[in-house]
Design an enzyme around this catalytic site. Structure first.
Site, PDB file in Angstrom:
ATOM      1  N   HIS A  27      -7.351  -6.154   0.206  1.00 53.56           N
ATOM      2  CA  HIS A  27      -6.188  -5.282   0.373  1.00 53.56           C
ATOM      3  C   HIS A  27      -5.259  -5.757   1.488  1.00 53.56           C
ATOM      4  CE1 HIS A  27      -4.021  -1.484  -0.057  1.00 53.56           C
ATOM      5  NE2 HIS A  27      -4.064  -1.344   1.262  1.00 53.56           N
TER       6      HIS A  27
ATOM      7  N   ASP B 289      -8.857  -6.301  -4.513  1.00 54.50           N
ATOM      8  CA  ASP B 289      -8.524  -5.217  -3.572  1.00 54.50           C
ATOM      9  C   ASP B 289      -9.681  -4.226  -3.533  1.00 54.50           C
ATOM     10  OD1 ASP B 289      -7.508  -2.922  -2.264  1.00 54.50           O
ATOM     11  OD2 ASP B 289      -5.476  -3.362  -2.922  1.00 54.50           O
TER      12      ASP B 289
ATOM     13  N   SER C 185       0.846  -1.201   0.000  1.00 58.02           N
ATOM     14  CA  SER C 185       0.000   0.000   0.000  1.00 58.02           C
ATOM     15  C   SER C 185       0.885   1.256   0.000  1.00 58.02           C
ATOM     16  CB  SER C 185      -0.953  -0.045   1.189  1.00 58.02           C
ATOM     17  OG  SER C 185      -1.975   0.911   1.056  1.00 58.02           O
TER      18      SER C 185
END
Length: 308
Positions: free
Chosen positions: A283, A245, A145
């Site tokens: 995610h 995600d 991320s």
């Protein structure tokens, strides 16, 4: 269990793990988790894995410990013979006074960071590892991320524009990695905010960490990196992303791939190789369960080995 890292010993003493190792005195969050899997063979030259966690630059619930499940899986894998050490780093976080269980305190230096504090911490941590373990550029820098954002910012080095050069003096001593693995990464901050324009939380955390000037968002975005100049010895980039995600759209991966391809990175080059790896899961699921993150790291290791 936390154990010290010896300079010698027998094979039964390994793996050696040490958590919460301070790499600077900036704050309580300037720490590293380090694992040495075995006695190193002087005739073998394996790679280090250095992990940067995500969490929108601000979430105290996501830390260096998010790598531990993946680390355990790697330690049990056949690929561990190719790994000299593993490190996961913490860095100062941006304010998050609205966090439900651990709101930030304005008096806490660990929870009031603004760009470039985060990247300066990352650079300090890498320099600490390089000076202690002497692995120079023989490492894979892995980021999840915004950790992927920070990983590419390491490779961007001085190319931020004049207003940032004095801030990044430290990076002159940091050798960028041989390879970068971006996992569910954020690579274009203005595009992220635009895509989520109906979700103000995205503009909120981007502004919270990087200020309100969209020109700065653009300047610090990995898609803007001039990698031929700033990272001439980079060998491999792996962009790993999941269509599942729910927080960061696949478009972010596409934008980064296009930016790299525009600078000569592709899947056929033996000098500057680019690979897209499709992952599965949500995610945070990729690191929470560990298997997908471990698979991406193994893929990156094998990619470097194939280029040797």
């Amino acid at each position: 269990m936390t154990r010290s890292l010896p300079t010698n010993g027998t094979s039964s003493d390994y793996p050696q793990v040490q958590n919460d190792v301070p790499y600077s005195e900036e704050s309580s969050l300037n720490t590293l988790d380090i694992c040495i899997p075995r006695l190193n063979n002087p005739n073998h030259d394996p790679l280090w894995i250095v992990f940067i966690h995500g969490g929108a630059w601000q979430d105290p619930a996501i830390s260096a410990s998010s790598f531990r499940k993946t680390q355990d899986l790697l330690l049990d894998s056949s690929e561990i013979k190719s790994i000299a050490g593993l490190a996961s780093l913490n860095y100062r976080l941006s304010p998050y006074p609205a966090h439900e269980t651990d709101p930030s305190n304005p008096a806490d230096p660990a929870r009031n960071a603004k760009h470039p504090d985060h990247i300066n911490d990352v650079l300090t941590a890498i320099l600490y590892l390089q000076e202690r373990y002497l692995f120079q550029d023989r490492y894979i820098l892995v980021g999840h991320s915004v950790g992927a954002t920070l990983a590419f910012q390491v490779a961007m080095k001085r190319y931020w524009g004049v207003q940032y050069e004095s801030t990044y003096a430290l990076e002159l001593n940091v050798e960028p990695p041989l390879a970068i693995l971006g996992v569910e990464g954020i690579y274009d901050l203005p595009a992220l905010v635009k895509y989520h324009r109906k979700e103000p939380v995205y503009e909120g955390f981007v502004s919270n960490a990087n200020g309100s000037d969209s020109a700065v968002w653009k300047a610090v975005s990995p898609v803007e990196g001039l990698y031929e100049q700033s990272w001439p010895d980079g060998r491999l980039v792996v962009i790993a992303h999941s269509h599942g995600d729910e927080l960061v759209e696949w478009e972010q991966a596409e934008l980064m791939v296009a930016a790299l391809e525009g600078q000569g990175w592709d899947d056929k080059s033996d000098a500057r190789h680019l690979k897209v790896l499709e992952m599965t899961g949500k995610h945070d699921q990729v690191w929470e369960e560990g298997g997908e993150l471990a698979r991406a790291i193994v893929t990156t290791l094998q990619g470097i080995q194939a280029m040797a």
